[in-house]
Design a protein around this motif. Structure first.
Motif, PDB file in Angstrom:
ATOM      1  N   THR A  59      38.642  -8.310 -35.332  1.00 18.77           N
ATOM      2  CA  THR A  59      37.203  -8.111 -35.138  1.00 18.77           C
ATOM      3  C   THR A  59      36.435  -8.456 -36.406  1.00 18.77           C
ATOM      4  O   THR A  59      35.365  -9.088 -36.356  1.00 18.77           O
ATOM      5  CB  THR A  59      36.916  -6.656 -34.735  1.00 18.77           C
ATOM      6  N   ALA A  60      36.982  -8.072 -37.556  1.00 19.11           N
ATOM      7  CA  ALA A  60      36.330  -8.387 -38.822  1.00 19.11           C
ATOM      8  C   ALA A  60      36.246  -9.898 -39.035  1.00 19.11           C
ATOM      9  O   ALA A  60      35.233 -10.413 -39.533  1.00 19.11           O
ATOM     10  CB  ALA A  60      37.082  -7.730 -39.971  1.00 19.11           C
ATOM     11  N   ASN A  61      37.308 -10.615 -38.658  1.00 18.68           N
ATOM     12  CA  ASN A  61      37.292 -12.065 -38.799  1.00 18.68           C
ATOM     13  C   ASN A  61      36.253 -12.699 -37.871  1.00 18.68           C
ATOM     14  O   ASN A  61      35.551 -13.641 -38.260  1.00 18.68           O
ATOM     15  CB  ASN A  61      38.669 -12.642 -38.496  1.00 18.68           C
ATOM     16  N   ASN A  62      36.159 -12.180 -36.646  1.00 21.42           N
ATOM     17  CA  ASN A  62      35.138 -12.687 -35.719  1.00 21.42           C
ATOM     18  C   ASN A  62      33.735 -12.485 -36.279  1.00 21.42           C
ATOM     19  O   ASN A  62      32.901 -13.399 -36.254  1.00 21.42           O
ATOM     20  CB  ASN A  62      35.267 -11.992 -34.362  1.00 21.42           C
ATOM     21  N   LEU A  63      33.477 -11.284 -36.802  1.00 16.22           N
ATOM     22  CA  LEU A  63      32.147 -10.990 -37.335  1.00 16.22           C
ATOM     23  C   LEU A  63      31.867 -11.811 -38.591  1.00 16.22           C
ATOM     24  O   LEU A  63      30.729 -12.248 -38.818  1.00 16.22           O
ATOM     25  CB  LEU A  63      32.030  -9.500 -37.645  1.00 16.22           C
ATOM     26  N   ASN A 115      30.508 -18.664 -30.987  1.00 16.93           N
ATOM     27  CA  ASN A 115      30.358 -17.940 -29.718  1.00 16.93           C
ATOM     28  C   ASN A 115      30.609 -16.448 -29.884  1.00 16.93           C
ATOM     29  O   ASN A 115      30.844 -15.736 -28.894  1.00 16.93           O
ATOM     30  CB  ASN A 115      31.284 -18.521 -28.643  1.00 16.93           C
ATOM     31  N   VAL A 116      30.567 -15.958 -31.124  1.00 14.59           N
ATOM     32  CA  VAL A 116      30.769 -14.531 -31.382  1.00 14.59           C
ATOM     33  C   VAL A 116      29.540 -13.751 -30.931  1.00 14.59           C
ATOM     34  O   VAL A 116      28.410 -14.106 -31.268  1.00 14.59           O
ATOM     35  CB  VAL A 116      31.018 -14.279 -32.880  1.00 14.59           C
ATOM     36  N   GLU A 117      29.765 -12.695 -30.153  1.00 12.51           N
ATOM     37  CA  GLU A 117      28.695 -11.792 -29.738  1.00 12.51           C
ATOM     38  C   GLU A 117      28.779 -10.538 -30.610  1.00 12.51           C
ATOM     39  O   GLU A 117      29.723  -9.755 -30.496  1.00 12.51           O
ATOM     40  CB  GLU A 117      28.834 -11.431 -28.263  1.00 12.51           C
ATOM     41  N   VAL A 118      27.803 -10.362 -31.481  1.00  9.10           N
ATOM     42  CA  VAL A 118      27.864  -9.302 -32.474  1.00  9.10           C
ATOM     43  C   VAL A 118      27.962  -7.924 -31.818  1.00  9.10           C
ATOM     44  O   VAL A 118      28.756  -7.069 -32.247  1.00  9.10           O
ATOM     45  CB  VAL A 118      26.632  -9.368 -33.401  1.00  9.10           C
ATOM     46  N   VAL A 119      27.194  -7.680 -30.769  1.00  9.56           N
ATOM     47  CA  VAL A 119      27.208  -6.371 -30.116  1.00  9.56           C
ATOM     48  C   VAL A 119      28.588  -6.068 -29.544  1.00  9.56           C
ATOM     49  O   VAL A 119      29.122  -4.968 -29.729  1.00  9.56           O
ATOM     50  CB  VAL A 119      26.135  -6.312 -29.014  1.00  9.56           C
ATOM     51  N   SER A 120      29.203  -7.045 -28.881  1.00  9.41           N
ATOM     52  CA  SER A 120      30.536  -6.836 -28.308  1.00  9.41           C
ATOM     53  C   SER A 120      31.566  -6.563 -29.400  1.00  9.41           C
ATOM     54  O   SER A 120      32.453  -5.722 -29.240  1.00  9.41           O
ATOM     55  CB  SER A 120      30.953  -8.058 -27.490  1.00  9.41           C
ATOM     56  N   GLU A 121      31.449  -7.278 -30.520  1.00  8.51           N
ATOM     57  CA  GLU A 121      32.395  -7.077 -31.617  1.00  8.51           C
ATOM     58  C   GLU A 121      32.213  -5.701 -32.246  1.00  8.51           C
ATOM     59  O   GLU A 121      33.197  -5.051 -32.632  1.00  8.51           O
ATOM     60  CB  GLU A 121      32.223  -8.164 -32.670  1.00  8.51           C
ATOM     61  N   LEU A 122      30.985  -5.229 -32.355  1.00  8.44           N
ATOM     62  CA  LEU A 122      30.752  -3.896 -32.906  1.00  8.44           C
ATOM     63  C   LEU A 122      31.320  -2.816 -31.994  1.00  8.44           C
ATOM     64  O   LEU A 122      31.873  -1.818 -32.465  1.00  8.44           O
ATOM     65  CB  LEU A 122      29.252  -3.677 -33.125  1.00  8.44           C
ATOM     66  N   VAL A 123      31.203  -3.018 -30.683  1.00  9.80           N
ATOM     67  CA  VAL A 123      31.797  -2.070 -29.736  1.00  9.80           C
ATOM     68  C   VAL A 123      33.316  -2.061 -29.892  1.00  9.80           C
ATOM     69  O   VAL A 123      33.957  -0.995 -29.891  1.00  9.80           O
ATOM     70  CB  VAL A 123      31.393  -2.427 -28.294  1.00  9.80           C
ATOM     71  N   LEU A 154      34.947  -2.799 -32.564  1.00  6.72           N
ATOM     72  CA  LEU A 154      35.237  -2.167 -33.844  1.00  6.72           C
ATOM     73  C   LEU A 154      35.227  -0.650 -33.730  1.00  6.72           C
ATOM     74  O   LEU A 154      36.127   0.040 -34.238  1.00  6.72           O
ATOM     75  CB  LEU A 154      34.212  -2.631 -34.882  1.00  6.72           C
ATOM     76  N   ILE A 155      34.222  -0.115 -33.048  1.00 10.44           N
ATOM     77  CA  ILE A 155      34.131   1.337 -32.870  1.00 10.44           C
ATOM     78  C   ILE A 155      35.295   1.844 -32.026  1.00 10.44           C
ATOM     79  O   ILE A 155      35.916   2.876 -32.329  1.00 10.44           O
ATOM     80  CB  ILE A 155      32.787   1.708 -32.228  1.00 10.44           C
ATOM     81  N   THR A 156      35.629   1.114 -30.947  1.00 11.63           N
ATOM     82  CA  THR A 156      36.734   1.517 -30.084  1.00 11.63           C
ATOM     83  C   THR A 156      38.052   1.548 -30.847  1.00 11.63           C
ATOM     84  O   THR A 156      38.846   2.494 -30.710  1.00 11.63           O
ATOM     85  CB  THR A 156      36.848   0.545 -28.897  1.00 11.63           C
ATOM     86  N   ALA A 157      38.294   0.522 -31.662  1.00 10.48           N
ATOM     87  CA  ALA A 157      39.532   0.468 -32.441  1.00 10.48           C
ATOM     88  C   ALA A 157      39.587   1.600 -33.461  1.00 10.48           C
ATOM     89  O   ALA A 157      40.642   2.201 -33.682  1.00 10.48           O
ATOM     90  CB  ALA A 157      39.644  -0.886 -33.135  1.00 10.48           C
ATOM     91  N   GLN A 158      38.454   1.891 -34.080  1.00 15.20           N
ATOM     92  CA  GLN A 158      38.414   2.971 -35.070  1.00 15.20           C
ATOM     93  C   GLN A 158      38.717   4.316 -34.430  1.00 15.20           C
ATOM     94  O   GLN A 158      39.494   5.117 -34.969  1.00 15.20           O
ATOM     95  CB  GLN A 158      37.049   3.006 -35.746  1.00 15.20           C
ATOM     96  N   ARG A 159      38.129   4.570 -33.252  1.00  7.33           N
ATOM     97  CA  ARG A 159      38.378   5.842 -32.560  1.00  7.33           C
ATOM     98  C   ARG A 159      39.838   5.928 -32.105  1.00  7.33           C
ATOM     99  O   ARG A 159      40.467   6.996 -32.181  1.00  7.33           O
ATOM    100  CB  ARG A 159      37.434   5.974 -31.362  1.00  7.33           C
ATOM    101  N   ALA A 160      40.390   4.819 -31.616  1.00  3.04           N
ATOM    102  CA  ALA A 160      41.785   4.821 -31.187  1.00  3.04           C
ATOM    103  C   ALA A 160      42.712   5.092 -32.369  1.00  3.04           C
ATOM    104  O   ALA A 160      43.725   5.785 -32.240  1.00  3.04           O
ATOM    105  CB  ALA A 160      42.134   3.492 -30.531  1.00  3.04           C
ATOM    106  N   TYR A 161      42.371   4.539 -33.530  1.00  2.00           N
ATOM    107  CA  TYR A 161      43.172   4.789 -34.731  1.00  2.00           C
ATOM    108  C   TYR A 161      43.143   6.271 -35.086  1.00  2.00           C
ATOM    109  O   TYR A 161      44.181   6.865 -35.430  1.00  2.00           O
ATOM    110  CB  TYR A 161      42.619   3.950 -35.879  1.00  2.00           C
ATOM    111  N   GLU A 162      41.964   6.880 -35.018  1.00  2.00           N
ATOM    112  CA  GLU A 162      41.836   8.302 -35.339  1.00  2.00           C
ATOM    113  C   GLU A 162      42.636   9.161 -34.365  1.00  2.00           C
ATOM    114  O   GLU A 162      43.310  10.122 -34.778  1.00  2.00           O
ATOM    115  CB  GLU A 162      40.362   8.704 -35.303  1.00  2.00           C
TER     116      GLU A 162
END
Length: 259
Positions: A22-26, A220-228, A230-238
């Protein structure tokens, strides 16, 4: 030792890969011709204590079984070749592909493919990428040429001393499986056995896209989708880290019983 420790550890590693992707996409949201990647996951092998459909003690077939998974693994990343937003630049050597296809470029014996159409002229008048890769077939524009025009079908024309001249026609490359192309960096891809062999063709024919002069294709990166993501991955990690903590507390409680 609790199996949850190892399962949760694989989950944390998987989410690290998700965040890296996700970071690379952003990071490439403004990279010309960049195509975002999607991470694919798969569950690991299962410990099967009782398979579904096994016969019970009374001879009755069990409708369910007892299977405990071992976690998750990263299968790979899929490049999504959806169309990026075209941006007008007004530069006559810039080109965007509207539809499917890649520009074929060469540098010596090296062959690569790109969606980045921000071409320029080198010291010999050849149309090249920013890294000096020559557009294939090679197109050389004389220094005295004026009114450079590139049609949607890839036909290059210009005027020399008022005389209209037609140059080589730009060709586009397609692949049976473009997701199998290897990323080389610098907006370049390489053919692999997974992608299949290149199929060269004229723009606008046999499924090839059209060439738009004076434009470049954005990411073709959609910033909003990538941020979602990112948040999903962070919560799953926690959550996975909490599962490890819960397992540790359970083992601590069990060890306290013998004190």
């Amino acid at each position: 030792m609790l199996k949850a420790f190892y399962s949760s550890a694989t989950g944390m590693r998987a989410q690290e890969v998700m965040i890296d992707n996700t970071a690379n996409n952003l990071a490439n949201v403004n990279t010309t011709g960049f195509k975002r990647k999607h991470v694919n996951f798969a569950d690991l092998i299962y410990d099967t204590n009782s398979p579904p459909g096994a016969a019970g003690a009374n001879g009755i077939i069990k409708p369910i079984g007892l299977q405990i998974g071992s976690g998750v693994r990263t299968v790979g990343t899929t490049t999504l070749f959806s169309q990026g937003t075209p941006t007008e630049t007004g530069i006559d050597t810039h080109m965007a592909i509207e539809g499917e296809g890649f520009f074929k470029v060469t540098q010596g014996a090296n062959i690569a493919y790109t969606r980045d159409g921000s071409f320029v002229r080198d010291d010999q008048g050849q149309i090249v990428t920013a890294d000096g890769y020559i557009l294939d077939p090679a197109i050389t524009i004389p220094p005295e040429a004026t009114n450079l025009s590139i049609s949607a079908g890839g036909v290059v024309s210009y005027q020399v001393n008022g005389i209209a001249t037609t140059g080589p026609t730009i060709q586009l490359a397609r692949f049976p499986n473009p997701a199998g192309l290897q990323n080389l960096g610098s907006n370049l891809y390489a053919e692999t056995p997974a992608s299949g062999a290149e199929v060269l063709g004229i723009p606008g024919e046999n499924g090839n896209g059209l060439v738009r002069q004076n434009y470049i294709e954005g990411s073709n990166v959609e910033v909003v989708s990538e941020l979602v993501s990112l948040i999903t991955a962070q919560r799953a990690y926690e959550i996975n880290s909490r599962a490890i903590r819960a397992g540790d507390e359970m083992l601590s409680s069990a060890s306290d019983l013998v004190r």
